[in-house]
Design a protein around this motif. Structure first.
Motif, PDB file in Angstrom:
ATOM      1  N   TYR A 115       0.802  -1.227   0.000  1.00 46.39           N
ATOM      2  CA  TYR A 115       0.000   0.000   0.000  1.00 46.39           C
ATOM      3  C   TYR A 115       0.835   1.277   0.000  1.00 46.39           C
ATOM      4  N   ASN A 116       2.089   1.215   0.441  1.00 49.14           N
ATOM      5  CA  ASN A 116       2.866   2.455   0.598  1.00 49.14           C
ATOM      6  C   ASN A 116       3.728   2.815  -0.614  1.00 49.14           C
ATOM      7  N   GLY A 117       3.590   2.051  -1.696  1.00 47.62           N
ATOM      8  CA  GLY A 117       4.309   2.395  -2.919  1.00 47.62           C
ATOM      9  C   GLY A 117       5.717   1.826  -3.017  1.00 47.62           C
ATOM     10  N   SER A 118       6.155   1.073  -2.005  1.00 49.50           N
ATOM     11  CA  SER A 118       7.533   0.572  -2.030  1.00 49.50           C
ATOM     12  C   SER A 118       7.701  -0.610  -2.986  1.00 49.50           C
ATOM     13  N   ILE A 119       6.593  -1.271  -3.359  1.00 47.38           N
ATOM     14  CA  ILE A 119       6.681  -2.285  -4.415  1.00 47.38           C
ATOM     15  C   ILE A 119       6.515  -1.531  -5.725  1.00 47.38           C
ATOM     16  N   TYR A 120       7.613  -1.331  -6.399  1.00 47.05           N
ATOM     17  CA  TYR A 120       7.622  -0.430  -7.550  1.00 47.05           C
ATOM     18  C   TYR A 120       8.485  -1.011  -8.659  1.00 47.05           C
ATOM     19  N   GLU A 121       7.915  -1.147  -9.839  1.00 49.38           N
ATOM     20  CA  GLU A 121       8.644  -1.668 -10.992  1.00 49.38           C
ATOM     21  C   GLU A 121       9.155  -0.487 -11.810  1.00 49.38           C
ATOM     22  N   GLU A 122      10.431  -0.169 -11.651  1.00 44.45           N
ATOM     23  CA  GLU A 122      11.021   1.019 -12.268  1.00 44.45           C
ATOM     24  C   GLU A 122      10.926   1.020 -13.791  1.00 44.45           C
ATOM     25  N   SER A 123      11.057  -0.147 -14.388  1.00 49.21           N
ATOM     26  CA  SER A 123      11.119  -0.212 -15.853  1.00 49.21           C
ATOM     27  C   SER A 123       9.833   0.253 -16.529  1.00 49.21           C
ATOM     28  N   ILE A 124       8.714   0.207 -15.792  1.00 49.52           N
ATOM     29  CA  ILE A 124       7.443   0.636 -16.376  1.00 49.52           C
ATOM     30  C   ILE A 124       7.476   2.123 -16.722  1.00 49.52           C
ATOM     31  N   ARG A 125       8.162   2.895 -15.911  1.00 47.06           N
ATOM     32  CA  ARG A 125       8.228   4.347 -16.118  1.00 47.06           C
ATOM     33  C   ARG A 125       9.658   4.798 -16.412  1.00 47.06           C
ATOM     34  N   GLU A 126      10.396   3.955 -17.120  1.00 51.06           N
ATOM     35  CA  GLU A 126      11.789   4.250 -17.421  1.00 51.06           C
ATOM     36  C   GLU A 126      11.934   5.498 -18.292  1.00 51.06           C
ATOM     37  N   GLU A 127      11.100   5.627 -19.311  1.00 48.13           N
ATOM     38  CA  GLU A 127      11.200   6.768 -20.225  1.00 48.13           C
ATOM     39  C   GLU A 127      10.844   8.071 -19.525  1.00 48.13           C
ATOM     40  N   GLU A 128       9.789   8.026 -18.694  1.00 48.91           N
ATOM     41  CA  GLU A 128       9.387   9.224 -17.965  1.00 48.91           C
ATOM     42  C   GLU A 128      10.489   9.672 -17.011  1.00 48.91           C
ATOM     43  N   TYR A 129      11.101   8.696 -16.322  1.00 49.97           N
ATOM     44  CA  TYR A 129      12.176   9.051 -15.388  1.00 49.97           C
ATOM     45  C   TYR A 129      13.386   9.624 -16.108  1.00 49.97           C
TER      46      TYR A 129
END
Length: 468
Positions: free
Chosen positions: A45-59
């Protein structure tokens, strides 16, 4: 027999307590309500499970145009937008992105992200809805509360005191023996009792040394730090800053405190910037009149660009504002009338450096997302298929039935785990998923469970047209 001594006729079976064992899971890995609460102790629930590659371009775009640009560059961007391109409503992952961005920045205060050119902290906040934030002054209240929540003022007090003592000389005090970590430095150098019992100087001597910093030369006489020059008071803490802010009744003085005096205080402590991440921004203009929208935009322009504040001169605070699709058109007129469109266009396309388009995810992204959550809750040592009990085809069906909305994908995955177990299904394959959605479509609207991701989507584009 007495009720306190009588036993129940049934008891728990410890061996069968975990019904998710059949899927090699310690519990249902997916949230029942897929909305992020950064303060929750549960990782789902706190956002710590996060798949970085999904938003790689935005980052990558945000890092290139904001994080990696030196704050000393007078042309560095001071305002940017995380702009959702999807009209399917909430739940596209902006909150998780912002919360994890804040954590990434604060991990090493952006030194690692900027190749040591920037030392910046980050704060995140989301204004409440229902019209509670109509004025810029109220917005600044949320801004300051986020500073308090981050504990950055305590850290700066500890930094300034540590450096002052270092300049005065530690005498017989062995800093390495007393401070085991950065957190330990902050806790002890902001604790009145520990300070008096261990530091070989009076707080007045240390504060006088702190005030030799040229960035603090213009502090007003009632600035909280200056109270440490007196003898019969406790060591000033972050709480004193909080109480001071609450005592300010004049809006101009409040803005001067946040956008001038605190900026100088942060600079004195070694920071040269801050990234302010603002979520759910539409909650502000949604309840504002046309005049309030314009006034808000004018005041934002003043504190960021052309006011008399220290922040206006150097751009210490860098705002990243998350916008749902349709919101730019809700405030475009006021933005233009306030002179902001010429400075930082809110209606520009994704080619503009300050606009990071937040695109709808793909099937591949959905598979990575589900895999990430499953792997966080595997039972024991697991060497099987990373997607079990799902498979790539069943996840694709879930994603498409969820309109590629991340919140809905996660909530439907949660429901399907329960559905699979209750159906004694060995796996959650395409047939089971099809049966689940077929059953869901047969549920009458009044019987459906109400939640953020199950309520009808709001088409913000239509809402804008209706207001015109």
């Amino acid at each position: 027999m007495s009720k306190i001594l009588k036993k129940a006729s049934s008891s728990f079976s410890v061996e069968n307590a975990n019904k998710y064992s059949s899927y090699q899971l310690s519990e249902n890995p997916f949230p029942t309500m897929a909305s992020v609460n950064e303060s929750s102790p549960e990782k789902k629930y706190n956002g710590s499970i996060y798949e970085e590659s999904i938003r790689e371009e935005e980052y990558k775009k945000l890092a290139s145009n904001f994080l990696e640009v030196a704050q000393s560059n007078p042309d560095h961007l001071r305002l940017g937008f995380l702009s959702d391109t999807s009209y399917i409503g909430r739940g596209n992952g902006k909150t998780s992105f912002l919360v994890n961005l804040m954590r990434l920045i604060n991990k090493d205060y952006s030194l690692d992200l900027s190749h040591d050119s920037n030392k910046c902290f980050s704060i995140y906040f989301s204004p409440d809805g229902g019209g509670s934030v109509k004025t810029f002054e109220r917005f600044v209240d949320y801004f300051f509360n986020a500073l308090i929540k981050s504990n950055i003022i305590s850290e700066c007090l500890a930094i300034l005191r540590y450096e002052a003592i270092d300049k005065l000389g530690w005498q017989d005090f062995n800093a390495e023996e007393h401070f085991s970590s950065d957190e330990d430095i902050v806790v002890k150098l902001t604790d009145d009792e520990w300070f008096k019992n261990n530091i070989p100087y009076y707080k007045r001597e240390i504060t006088e040394k702190i005030l030799e910093n040229s960035n603090l030369s213009s502090l007003p006489a009632d600035f909280p730090l200056l109270k440490d020059l007196t003898i019969l008071t406790k060591l000033i803490s972050q709480k004193d800053f909080e109480n001071y802010f609450k005592s300010i009744r004049n809006e101009k003085l409040k803005l001067e405190f946040v956008f001038t005096h605190l900026v100088n205080f942060f600079i004195a402590a070694g920071f040269n910037g801050s990234y302010v991440l603002i979520d759910d921004f539409e909650r502000i203009p949604d309840f504002q009149s046309a005049m309030q929208k314009k006034d808000f935009a004018i005041q934002l322009r003043t504190v960021l660009f052309d006011g008399s504040y220290q922040n206006s001169r150097i751009g210490f605070y860098n705002f990243i504002i998350a916008l749902h699709a349709g919101v730019p058109r809700l405030i475009q007129e006021a933005w233009s009338l306030a002179g902001m469109e010429q400075r930082v266009s809110i209606s520009g396309n994704g080619q503009a450096r300050h606009i990071i388009n937040f695109e709808k995810i793909t099937d591949k992204h959905a598979i990575k997302l589900v895999k990430k959550y499953l792997n966080e809750y595997r039972e024991g040592v697991y060497e099987g298929d990373d997607l079990y009990p799902f498979n790539s085809k069943s996840i694709t069906i879930i994603a498409n039935n969820s309109e590629m909305n991340i919140s809905r994908i996660l909530q439907n995955a949660n429901n399907l785990v329960e559905f699979g177990i209750n159906s004694n299904a060995a796996e959650i394959d395409e047939e089971l998923v099809a049966a689940f959605f077929s059953k869901e479509r047969q549920v009458e609207p009044e019987e459906a469970v109400k939640s953020i991701s199950s309520t009808p989507s709001l088409n913000l584009a239509d809402k804008v047209k209706q207001q015109k």
